[in-house]
Write an enzyme that holds these catalytic residues in place. Structure first.
Site, PDB file in Angstrom:
ATOM      1  N   LEU A 168     -10.028  -8.044 -13.452  1.00 51.16           N
ATOM      2  CA  LEU A 168     -11.355  -7.666 -13.564  1.00 51.16           C
ATOM      3  C   LEU A 168     -11.953  -8.172 -14.944  1.00 51.16           C
ATOM      4  O   LEU A 168     -11.544  -7.934 -15.849  1.00 51.16           O
ATOM      5  CB  LEU A 168     -11.765  -6.324 -13.101  1.00 51.16           C
ATOM      6  CG  LEU A 168     -11.064  -5.743 -11.569  1.00 51.16           C
ATOM      7  CD1 LEU A 168     -11.016  -4.384 -11.592  1.00 51.16           C
ATOM      8  CD2 LEU A 168     -12.145  -6.594 -10.758  1.00 51.16           C
ATOM      9  N   GLY A 224       0.718  -1.334  -0.039  1.00 53.39           N
ATOM     10  CA  GLY A 224      -0.009  -0.068  -0.079  1.00 53.39           C
ATOM     11  C   GLY A 224       0.871   1.258  -0.098  1.00 53.39           C
ATOM     12  O   GLY A 224       0.325   2.358   0.420  1.00 53.39           O
ATOM     13  N   SER A 225       2.113   1.342  -0.532  1.00 54.47           N
ATOM     14  CA  SER A 225       2.986   2.333  -0.561  1.00 54.47           C
ATOM     15  C   SER A 225       2.130   3.601  -1.625  1.00 54.47           C
ATOM     16  O   SER A 225       2.323   4.769  -1.282  1.00 54.47           O
ATOM     17  CB  SER A 225       4.176   2.273  -0.948  1.00 54.47           C
ATOM     18  OG  SER A 225       4.072   1.809  -2.060  1.00 54.47           O
ATOM     19  N   ASN A 226       1.593   3.008  -2.653  1.00 48.39           N
ATOM     20  CA  ASN A 226       0.993   3.829  -3.647  1.00 48.39           C
ATOM     21  C   ASN A 226      -0.243   4.259  -2.990  1.00 48.39           C
ATOM     22  O   ASN A 226      -0.664   5.865  -3.105  1.00 48.39           O
ATOM     23  CB  ASN A 226       0.683   3.136  -4.880  1.00 48.39           C
ATOM     24  CG  ASN A 226       1.811   2.960  -5.711  1.00 48.39           C
ATOM     25  OD1 ASN A 226       2.419   3.842  -6.398  1.00 48.39           O
ATOM     26  ND2 ASN A 226       2.421   1.643  -5.463  1.00 48.39           N
ATOM     27  N   HIS A 257       0.517   0.364 -13.400  1.00 43.28           N
ATOM     28  CA  HIS A 257       1.142  -0.703 -13.905  1.00 43.28           C
ATOM     29  C   HIS A 257       2.915  -0.583 -14.080  1.00 43.28           C
ATOM     30  O   HIS A 257       3.032   0.367 -14.591  1.00 43.28           O
ATOM     31  CB  HIS A 257       0.551  -1.356 -15.259  1.00 43.28           C
ATOM     32  CG  HIS A 257       1.448  -2.373 -15.674  1.00 43.28           C
ATOM     33  ND1 HIS A 257       1.479  -3.743 -15.073  1.00 43.28           N
ATOM     34  CD2 HIS A 257       2.158  -2.853 -16.946  1.00 43.28           C
ATOM     35  CE1 HIS A 257       2.105  -4.800 -15.829  1.00 43.28           C
ATOM     36  NE2 HIS A 257       2.483  -3.979 -16.895  1.00 43.28           N
ATOM     37  N   ASP A 302      -3.638  -4.959 -18.540  1.00 46.02           N
ATOM     38  CA  ASP A 302      -2.409  -3.681 -18.562  1.00 46.02           C
ATOM     39  C   ASP A 302      -2.399  -3.142 -19.990  1.00 46.02           C
ATOM     40  O   ASP A 302      -1.692  -2.670 -20.534  1.00 46.02           O
ATOM     41  CB  ASP A 302      -1.304  -4.335 -18.071  1.00 46.02           C
ATOM     42  CG  ASP A 302      -1.201  -4.912 -16.665  1.00 46.02           C
ATOM     43  OD1 ASP A 302      -1.895  -4.208 -15.887  1.00 46.02           O
ATOM     44  OD2 ASP A 302      -0.569  -5.903 -16.534  1.00 46.02           O
ATOM     45  N   GLU A 349       6.326   5.233  -9.858  1.00 41.13           N
ATOM     46  CA  GLU A 349       4.922   5.076  -9.791  1.00 41.13           C
ATOM     47  C   GLU A 349       4.242   5.966  -8.867  1.00 41.13           C
ATOM     48  O   GLU A 349       3.020   6.524  -9.202  1.00 41.13           O
ATOM     49  CB  GLU A 349       4.626   3.714  -9.044  1.00 41.13           C
ATOM     50  CG  GLU A 349       5.055   2.518  -9.996  1.00 41.13           C
ATOM     51  CD  GLU A 349       4.623   1.363  -9.165  1.00 41.13           C
ATOM     52  OE1 GLU A 349       4.072   0.477  -9.926  1.00 41.13           O
ATOM     53  OE2 GLU A 349       4.969   1.005  -8.031  1.00 41.13           O
ATOM     54  N   MET A 358      -4.144  -7.303  -7.264  1.00 37.35           N
ATOM     55  CA  MET A 358      -3.569  -8.354  -8.149  1.00 37.35           C
ATOM     56  C   MET A 358      -5.020  -9.155  -8.386  1.00 37.35           C
ATOM     57  O   MET A 358      -5.058 -10.330  -7.779  1.00 37.35           O
ATOM     58  CB  MET A 358      -2.743  -9.083  -7.310  1.00 37.35           C
ATOM     59  CG  MET A 358      -1.421  -8.373  -7.065  1.00 37.35           C
ATOM     60  SD  MET A 358      -0.601  -7.582  -8.312  1.00 37.35           S
ATOM     61  CE  MET A 358      -0.002  -8.947  -9.264  1.00 37.35           C
ATOM     62  N   HIS A 359      -5.884  -8.760  -9.212  1.00 33.45           N
ATOM     63  CA  HIS A 359      -6.972  -9.502  -9.738  1.00 33.45           C
ATOM     64  C   HIS A 359      -7.580  -9.129 -11.005  1.00 33.45           C
ATOM     65  O   HIS A 359      -7.555  -7.719 -11.142  1.00 33.45           O
ATOM     66  CB  HIS A 359      -8.130  -9.528  -8.556  1.00 33.45           C
ATOM     67  CG  HIS A 359      -9.312 -10.122  -8.995  1.00 33.45           C
ATOM     68  ND1 HIS A 359      -9.774 -11.308  -8.757  1.00 33.45           N
ATOM     69  CD2 HIS A 359     -10.387  -9.657  -9.614  1.00 33.45           C
ATOM     70  CE1 HIS A 359     -10.960 -11.842  -9.298  1.00 33.45           C
ATOM     71  NE2 HIS A 359     -11.542 -10.765  -9.797  1.00 33.45           N
TER      72      HIS A 359
HETATM   73  C1  GRF Z   1       3.496  -1.558  -7.508  1.00 35.34           C
HETATM   74  O1  GRF Z   1       4.839  -1.905  -7.867  1.00 35.34           O
HETATM   75  C2  GRF Z   1       2.358  -2.099  -8.362  1.00 35.34           C
HETATM   76  O2  GRF Z   1       2.659  -1.212  -9.556  1.00 35.34           O
HETATM   77  C3  GRF Z   1       2.560  -3.427  -8.421  1.00 35.34           C
HETATM   78  O3  GRF Z   1       2.468  -3.983  -7.150  1.00 35.34           O
HETATM   79  C4  GRF Z   1       3.223  -2.927  -6.462  1.00 35.34           C
HETATM   80  C5  GRF Z   1       2.237  -2.535  -5.185  1.00 35.34           C
HETATM   81  O4  GRF Z   1       3.162  -1.608  -4.544  1.00 35.34           O
HETATM   82  N1  GRF Z   1       1.591  -4.163  -9.213  1.00 35.34           N
HETATM   83  P1  GRF Z   1       2.152  -1.123  -2.948  1.00 35.34           P
HETATM   84  O5  GRF Z   1       1.280  -2.068  -2.562  1.00 35.34           O
HETATM   85  O6  GRF Z   1       1.503   0.073  -3.448  1.00 35.34           O
HETATM   86  O7  GRF Z   1       3.356  -0.730  -2.065  1.00 35.34           O
END
Ligand code: GRF
Length: 211
Positions: A96, A13-15, A115, A161, A190, A93-94
């Site tokens: 849709l 969940g860093s994003n 992605h 993607d 990202e 990771m699924h």
């Molecule tokens: C990211 O690199 C995303 O692009 C990939 O999984 C990672 C998820 O990172 N599909 P986070 O969970 O947001 O830290």
């Protein structure tokens, strides 16, 4: 009234955190109204709770129920805390299905995906590893050779993607890089790429722009 974003995650969940921070610091008139994970151990769920954001866990067991049933439940969950303007797949990771995507579009909700590869390059899992291996395997590579990797945000369509690209961010791959070096660089990129995409979508929604 603020722009509502629901975030789908499967991991660290860093994003998500970067979206939360951007909402909190007031750059956007936006809020994360719900975080949904298909993995129980996803640390992103904890990040949501720490920020008083509704956090839900909805697992998919392929042997227990058809994919379409799971995705109907997912849609109901997305709608359960007020309809979001935008759904962001951030490390979700699924894949849709068509029915889900048609239904979410019918609700007037936009859905985008982050992605870790450039458009048309390395769809599916391990985009960063694939870019790294392709670079290492290049017979013309020398010590000074610099390759290109990166990431993108795109509209979600049934093809994996793919979908209209909203933002991209390129990063170099250096000859001396380990895969971990490249991963770190792409994961920094990202955050910028995702913030740019969400910013542009909010700006398209004139009613949420700050004066
Ligand atoms: C990211 O690199 C995303 O692009 C990939 O999984 C990672 C998820 O990172 N599909 P986070 O969970 O947001 O830290």
């Amino acid at each position: 009234m603020s722009f509502k974003i629901t975030v789908l995650i499967s991991g660290y969940g860093s994003n998500l955190q970067s979206l939360i921070d951007h909402c909190e610091n007031g750059f956007w008139r936006a809020e994360i109204n719900h975080v949904i994970s298909n993995k129980k151990a996803a640390y992103g769920l904890e990040r949501a709770r720490q920020n008083d954001i509704l956090a839900s866990y909805l697992p998919y067991f392929s042997k227990k129920e058809p994919r379409s049933v799971y995705e109907m439940e997912l849609l109901s969950l997305i709608l359960s805390n007020g309809k979001p303007d935008l759904v962001v797949c951030a490390g979700w990771m699924h894949v849709l299905g068509v029915e889900f995507l048609e239904n979410i579009q019918a609700e007037g909700i936009r859905i985008i995906n982050l992605h870790p590869a450039l458009p048309g390059m390395f769809p599916g899992t391990d985009g960063i590893g694939s870019a790294y291996r392709a670079f290492r395997a290049n017979p013309f590579r020398t010590e000074k050779w610099v390759g290109v990797a990166g990431c993108m945000v795109h509209n979600v369509i049934p093809e994996i993607d793919a979908g209209k690209v909203i933002s991209t961010f390129k990063v170099p791959i250096y000859s001396q890089d380990s895969e971990e070096d490249l991963r770190n660089r792409v994961q920094i990129a990202e955050k910028f790429c995702l913030l740019e995409a969400v910013s542009s979508i909010i700006l398209e929604n004139n009613k949420y722009n700050k004066s």
